[in-house]
Scaffold this active site. Sequence first.
Site, short mmCIF file in Angstrom:
data_model
loop_
_atom_site.label_atom_id
_atom_site.label_comp_id
_atom_site.label_asym_id
_atom_site.label_seq_id
_atom_site.Cartn_x
_atom_site.Cartn_y
_atom_site.Cartn_z
N ARG A 139 13.76 -7.51 4.75
CA ARG A 139 14.33 -7.00 3.49
C ARG A 139 15.82 -6.68 3.56
NH1 ARG A 139 9.43 -2.86 2.44
NH2 ARG A 139 7.88 -4.44 1.87
N CYS B 34 6.62 -1.53 -2.53
CA CYS B 34 5.97 -1.28 -3.84
C CYS B 34 6.62 -0.13 -4.61
CB CYS B 34 4.49 -0.99 -3.64
SG CYS B 34 4.16 0.05 -2.20
N GLN C 117 1.54 8.28 -3.88
CA GLN C 117 1.13 6.90 -3.55
C GLN C 117 -0.36 6.79 -3.21
OE1 GLN C 117 5.53 6.08 -1.67
NE2 GLN C 117 3.94 4.66 -1.02
N HIS D 169 0.46 3.56 -7.69
CA HIS D 169 1.42 4.60 -7.30
C HIS D 169 2.02 5.22 -8.56
CE1 HIS D 169 0.94 3.14 -3.33
NE2 HIS D 169 2.15 2.64 -3.08
P1 NAP Z 1 -4.65 -5.15 5.51
O1 NAP Z 1 -5.60 -4.98 4.40
O2 NAP Z 1 -4.83 -4.36 6.75
O3 NAP Z 1 -4.57 -6.73 5.88
C1 NAP Z 1 -3.80 -7.22 6.94
C2 NAP Z 1 -3.81 -8.74 6.93
O4 NAP Z 1 -2.93 -9.23 7.95
C3 NAP Z 1 -5.18 -9.32 7.24
O5 NAP Z 1 -5.34 -10.54 6.57
C4 NAP Z 1 -5.09 -9.56 8.74
O6 NAP Z 1 -5.98 -10.55 9.21
C5 NAP Z 1 -3.67 -10.08 8.83
N1 NAP Z 1 -3.14 -9.98 10.18
C6 NAP Z 1 -2.97 -8.87 10.91
N2 NAP Z 1 -2.47 -9.18 12.12
C7 NAP Z 1 -2.32 -10.51 12.14
C8 NAP Z 1 -1.86 -11.45 13.10
N3 NAP Z 1 -1.43 -11.07 14.29
N4 NAP Z 1 -1.84 -12.76 12.77
C9 NAP Z 1 -2.27 -13.16 11.55
N5 NAP Z 1 -2.72 -12.33 10.61
C10 NAP Z 1 -2.75 -11.03 10.89
O7 NAP Z 1 -3.15 -4.83 5.05
P2 NAP Z 1 -2.48 -5.04 3.59
O8 NAP Z 1 -2.56 -3.77 2.85
O9 NAP Z 1 -2.97 -6.29 2.98
O10 NAP Z 1 -0.95 -5.18 4.01
C11 NAP Z 1 -0.48 -6.25 4.78
C12 NAP Z 1 1.02 -6.18 4.88
O11 NAP Z 1 1.59 -6.40 3.60
C13 NAP Z 1 1.57 -4.81 5.33
O12 NAP Z 1 1.57 -4.69 6.73
C14 NAP Z 1 2.93 -4.82 4.73
O13 NAP Z 1 3.85 -5.46 5.59
C15 NAP Z 1 2.75 -5.62 3.46
N6 NAP Z 1 2.59 -4.71 2.30
C16 NAP Z 1 3.61 -4.65 1.46
C17 NAP Z 1 3.54 -3.81 0.39
C18 NAP Z 1 4.71 -3.68 -0.50
O14 NAP Z 1 5.08 -2.56 -0.75
N7 NAP Z 1 5.29 -4.76 -1.00
C19 NAP Z 1 2.42 -3.04 0.12
C20 NAP Z 1 1.36 -3.13 1.00
C21 NAP Z 1 1.47 -3.98 2.10
P3 NAP Z 1 -7.43 -10.14 9.79
O15 NAP Z 1 -8.30 -9.79 8.60
O16 NAP Z 1 -7.87 -11.38 10.47
O17 NAP Z 1 -7.23 -8.98 10.71
O1 3JN Z 2 2.24 2.87 1.95
C1 3JN Z 2 2.40 2.26 0.89
O2 3JN Z 2 1.99 2.69 -0.19
C2 3JN Z 2 3.14 0.98 0.89
C3 3JN Z 2 3.12 0.39 2.26
C4 3JN Z 2 3.83 -0.63 2.59
C5 3JN Z 2 3.85 -1.11 3.96
C6 3JN Z 2 2.77 -0.84 4.81
C7 3JN Z 2 2.81 -1.26 6.13
C8 3JN Z 2 3.91 -1.91 6.63
C9 3JN Z 2 4.95 -1.81 4.43
C10 3JN Z 2 6.05 -2.16 3.49
O3 3JN Z 2 5.83 -3.07 2.71
O4 3JN Z 2 7.12 -1.57 3.50
C11 3JN Z 2 4.99 -2.18 5.78
C12 3JN Z 2 6.16 -2.88 6.35
O5 3JN Z 2 7.07 -2.20 6.84
O6 3JN Z 2 6.16 -4.11 6.33
#
Ligand code: NAP
Ligand code: 3JN
Length: 340
Positions: free
Chosen positions: A102, A133, A160, A246
């Site tokens: 980012r 988010c 959140q 949120h």
């Molecule tokens: P989650 O429900 O825990 O899902 C994690 C996903 O990542 C699963 O599909 C997992 O696969 C996969 N994964 C983990 N380690 C991996 C690896 N080494 N290689 C390939 N795939 C892997 O988490 P989530 O809430 O969906 O969030 C995922 C990510 O999205 C966060 O870590 C963050 O960076 C981002 N995010 C962004 C926002 C935002 O504010 N824009 C909000 C929430 C999350 P498996 O099922 O096989 O373990």
């Molecule tokens: O906690 C929340 O409500 C949003 C979380 C976002 C998040 C969770 C795990 C890793 C992020 C993000 O998007 O900033 C990350 C990250 O740093 O990629």
Amino acid sequence: MSAKSFNVAVAGATGAVGNEMIKCLEARNFPVKNIKLLASSRSAGKKLSFMGDMVSVEELREDSFKGVDIALFSAGGGTSQTYAPHAASSGCVVIDNSSAWRMDPDVPLVVPEVNPHAIAGYKKKGIIANPNCSTIQMLVALNPIYRKFGIRRIVVSTYQAVSGTGKKAIDELFDQTRAMINFVDYSTNVYPHRIAFNCLPQIDVFLENGYTKEEMKMVNETRKIFENDKIGVTATTVRVPVFYSHSESVNVETLTPVSAEEVRALLAMAPGVKLMDDPKEKIYPMPILAAGQDLTLVGRIRKDESIENGINLWVCADNIRKGAATNAVQIAEILGRDYL
Ligand code: NAP
Ligand code: 3JN
């Protein structure tokens, strides 16, 4: 959208955000020629539904992106750091949901309602970053105010939902709530303290300056997206026992005088915003109204009577949809329409 169609990969397809990305591609009729669903080795072979077909999840690898046009990443920052460059060097454009890229000056950070022009910068690294988010929903609401009146300072407190932490946190709130109402022992695995019937003033880790990483994401991302390092931003981010959506209390000091009526009129016409501001009728945004849809709800608009040019707002949005999946797919739509 034109008759063009694209080979799309979703990395993190089995997660909370990835799952919503798949639904969002379907719901918005994104022109997908072929879809590739990627996750860790734990999920390889699992089947997920896309447009009525069952698609096998494949293990994410360096060579997963041959022939892919657009890759939507939501598999954590470390995974994005490692695999996004491989995807980009295969010729696809990565839209990354993590914080890994980012703040990279060569990676655009985009909220389509605010700075769609920045997408053009994807050519430098082949990566576009989706903001956090909490930043996304705040800027969808503040952009019209910023463009018309200027903004000197933002003071924001967030409330959140647990879905922001992923699937395991959703289960933890559910399990703890059930345990408590049945007077049985509960366990705490995801958060440092109980989340059921509680509020945690910590999201992500604490930094040297006493703020959390989530709070500093809001500060730094706001300045990058508004292309303005002079805006003062201070944030307190709090986890609350809500499953989806949120909420934010936002106090804004504008550069020029502004009234609550002017803000209401602006936000009534703003893209991506739904104005819900009729306190006499008890109409205001709430997580239960924001969850499951894509608009950013804004209400409780009132003058901050403690300063000359101040306004208070209350903002709610679905953190997994507009805060992550929908924002990423909106970026993909503009990319596909205007650049690929
Ligand atoms: P989650 O429900 O825990 O899902 C994690 C996903 O990542 C699963 O599909 C997992 O696969 C996969 N994964 C983990 N380690 C991996 C690896 N080494 N290689 C390939 N795939 C892997 O988490 P989530 O809430 O969906 O969030 C995922 C990510 O999205 C966060 O870590 C963050 O960076 C981002 N995010 C962004 C926002 C935002 O504010 N824009 C909000 C929430 C999350 P498996 O099922 O096989 O373990
Ligand atoms: O906690 C929340 O409500 C949003 C979380 C976002 C998040 C969770 C795990 C890793 C992020 C993000 O998007 O900033 C990350 C990250 O740093 O990629």
